[in-house]
Motif scaffolding. Structure first.
Motif: not given
Length: 300
Positions: A208-209, A213-215, A230-232
């Motif tokens: 996965q990206s 995972a951070l999101g 995570s969006t940035t």
């Protein structure tokens, strides 16, 4: 004479230890393999008061998850606090049951002790105390978890600022976005950095990206700054945005936000200290002016 006896005793103990070490038979590989493959002992069922509390808390958790309480906003907001503090739902239910039980049974027991000691108290007193103590006992464990979660989220925001700085340094060194995120999470041994490292490692192993995972981690523990990060990063990974400048601006905004929070907390503490200072001043004035006041009154 005593020194000679002590030295002789120590020498004898040393000789016995050497002989025992030489004659000891090392364990065989079969015995080591049998020890490693030995099944774990099954835990005996918990009995007594603790077992009753655990069973009651399990029933309370199952009822909460199946009832309409699971859809209430306050209950949905409670789950991130449990996740970031590492407190399980059963543990919180056990604390609530124990504290509520103490609040329910404590006042009657104290009333009985007072009656045995000869102190006459009205029967309404333990009832009123129990009415106040039971809700207090229910709210105290929940408030403790919420307060601990608030402190851990504040600490997590500080770690995110340092994490973003390390990611920018790794990007400046020519490392890709995925490697920069994972390398930055391994720099510190803090619990917040380790949680991000575990999330990134699971994402890497599952294909996965890292930004997803951070999101998910940010949504799980209720840290909005991690979701924004995570969006940035996702914009850089999918749209090819200039990630270094964006992350640098994000780190600056995080530090300014933490500085503003620290200044507001310091101002609030200063305002809270005004009342103790005023009381100390009044006490000092009374201490200084009391002798003169007594002389004036005595002269009249």
């Amino acid at each position: 004479m005593s020194v000679a006896i002590l030295l002789g005793a120590l020498t004898g103990i040393g000789c016995v230890g050497v002989v025992h070490g030489v004659r000891a038979v090392p364990p065989s590989l079969d015995s080591i393999a049998a020890t490693v493959n030995r099944p774990l002992p099954t835990r005996a069922p918990v009995t007594g008061a603790s077992g009753m509390v655990q069973r009651s808390s399990r029933v309370l958790v199952e009822w909460t998850e199946t009832s309409s309480l699971s859809t209430r906003p306050w209950w949905t907001a409670m789950k991130p606090s449990l996740a970031i503090t590492g407190v399980s739902l059963e543990s919180l239910a056990s604390r609530v049951l124990v504290s509520a039980g103490v609040g329910l049974l404590g006042p009657p027991l104290l009333w009985l002790a007072a009656q045995c000691a000869g102190v006459a108290l009205s029967p309404e007193v333990p009832i009123l105390l129990a009415v106040v103590a039971v809700p207090t006992g229910i709210c105290l464990p929940v408030a403790s978890v919420v307060g601990k979660a608030r402190d851990r989220r504040r600490h997590f925001r500080v770690v995110i600022g340092s994490f973003v700085d390390m990611v920018v340094l790794s990007l400046a060194g020519g490392i890709g976005i995925d490697g920069s995120l994972y390398a930055a999470s391994l720099v510190s041994t803090d619990w917040a950095a380790r949680s991000m490292a575990r999330a990134l490692a699971r994402a890497r192993d599952s294909g996965q990206s890292p930004w997803s995972a951070l999101g998910r981690l940010g949504e799980e523990i209720g840290v909005s700054e991690l979701i924004e990060l995570s969006t940035t990063v996702e914009l850089a990974g999918t749209e090819g945005a200039r990630i270094r400048q964006s992350l640098s601006a994000r780190a600056v905004s995080l530090r300014r936000h933490e500085q503003a929070d620290a200044e507001s907390a310091a101002n609030a503490m200063t305002e809270r200290l005004f009342l103790p200072g005023a009381l100390l001043l009044m006490g000092f004035l009374l201490f200084i002016g009391y002798p003169a006041f007594t002389r004036i009154v005595g002269g009249i």
